[in-house]
Scaffold this active site. Sequence first.
Site, mmCIF file in Angstrom:
data_model
loop_
_atom_site.group_PDB
_atom_site.id
_atom_site.type_symbol
_atom_site.label_atom_id
_atom_site.label_comp_id
_atom_site.label_asym_id
_atom_site.label_seq_id
_atom_site.Cartn_x
_atom_site.Cartn_y
_atom_site.Cartn_z
ATOM 1 N N VAL A 185 0.804 -1.225 0.000
ATOM 2 C CA VAL A 185 0.000 0.000 0.000
ATOM 3 C C VAL A 185 0.839 1.279 0.000
ATOM 4 O O VAL A 185 0.308 2.369 0.161
ATOM 5 C CB VAL A 185 -1.001 0.034 1.186
ATOM 6 C CG1 VAL A 185 -2.013 -1.085 1.051
ATOM 7 C CG2 VAL A 185 -0.280 -0.057 2.520
ATOM 8 N N LYS A 186 2.129 1.164 -0.193
ATOM 9 C CA LYS A 186 2.966 2.366 -0.208
ATOM 10 C C LYS A 186 3.017 2.986 -1.613
ATOM 11 O O LYS A 186 2.553 2.376 -2.574
ATOM 12 C CB LYS A 186 4.376 2.029 0.294
ATOM 13 C CG LYS A 186 4.389 1.503 1.727
ATOM 14 C CD LYS A 186 3.744 2.470 2.720
ATOM 15 C CE LYS A 186 4.152 2.234 4.162
ATOM 16 N NZ LYS A 186 3.341 1.229 4.862
ATOM 17 N N THR A 187 3.587 4.167 -1.701
ATOM 18 C CA THR A 187 3.557 4.924 -2.968
ATOM 19 C C THR A 187 4.161 4.127 -4.121
ATOM 20 O O THR A 187 3.659 4.156 -5.237
ATOM 21 C CB THR A 187 4.287 6.266 -2.812
ATOM 22 O OG1 THR A 187 3.683 6.958 -1.719
ATOM 23 C CG2 THR A 187 4.183 7.106 -4.072
#
Length: 397
Positions: A185-187
């Site tokens: 779910v990170k950039t």
Amino acid sequence: MPGFELFGDAERKEVNDVLDNGVLMRYGFDGMRKGHWKAKELESQLQNTFKSKHVQLVSSGTAAVSVALAAAGVGAGDEVIMPTFTFVASFEAIMMLGVIPVLVDIDDTLAVCPKAVEAAITQKTKAVMVVQMCGSMGNMDALQTICNKHDLLLVEDACQAIGGSYKGKPLGSIGDLGCFSFDFVKTITCGEGGAVITNNKDYYLNADHYSDHGHDHVGNDRGAETHPFLGYNFRISELHAAVGLAQIKRLPEFLEIQKKNFTVLREVLSEIPEVTFRRVPEGGEESYAFLNFFLPDLEIARKVSQAFKENGVDACFHYYDNNWHYIRKWDHLKNLKSLFPISIEVKKGLEYLKTKEFKQSDNYIARNISCLIKLSWTEEELKQRANTMLNCIKSAL
Ligand SMILES: *Cc1c(COP(=O)(O)O)cnc(C)c1O
């Protein structure tokens, strides 16, 4: 924020390179690799992105924090100062080393409050960990000054702020060591993965060895390598690194979309005088991964959060009532619910959590709503979202 929204052909191509030769490990097997070194390539790309001399990929962001502290010699009985508002990984990574996490209040940046940090320093303090929450940052100059004055390490957890900067420097590259996560779910994502960045060669070599059982990585016969000191296994796999290699090349594109979507929502919410926004320190540019705003009080924030849920405004969090990111709900930490015995030092060191109040943090987190900025929204969806948010807030006031 999530790069997983835009997973596509570029990612598949990099992964297929690895599948073609079957070398799924980042070290060794030179002859079989057909020139593919995805983890090494990703490390060198990250050096450019984060303007840092050294980058060590690891298996997760949690591992990155633990490896960073270990690499700088922080260990049993030491204290690390960290914020009350962060992901649970922060104290997990600290406690994994037998280190005592000392939680302190945040301010309106949503990162540690410099005054609270200074007040918490003791003889045992070794490092200050600033968590660059929700795409933005703490007051880095003030924190750096405190760390210099007291001879402490400044460690940045920039897992949620990939692409943000402070006075022209990428977040993560300002302290002695910076940590990133590339979880799903990170950039940008590797599926699972993380990185430690630093300009200090010794810390880098320590991280390189420590994250691979203490291997010195000298020569090209892995079996013959020596182990100058003890380590563990926090390696990233070549498959995960391949995904990240495709994603890092798309980071500028992701950041541009994030900023555009963020700006539309922020402009609409700015029409409401009762809504205020998280402070970004002077000289800072956030990554626009989240839009954070404050409402007048807890009751209104709860109403807005409920209205968002009922009206399909997803990915907005009221962390005061959420289990994951704020001390209020961390009963497993406060009660030390551990599967195995915890050292007496850490046990004693954490007794303060049973009674300590964090009124300053409560004041901000109770009133804060944090909305993830997605990359895949169409213009129509974005417009509609902005309108729904506006109406929900207006009717809660
Ligand atoms: C995601 C995250 C981590 C941990 O990352 P993992 O890769 O999931 O272990 C640590 N700190 C913060 C602030 C995070 O958001």
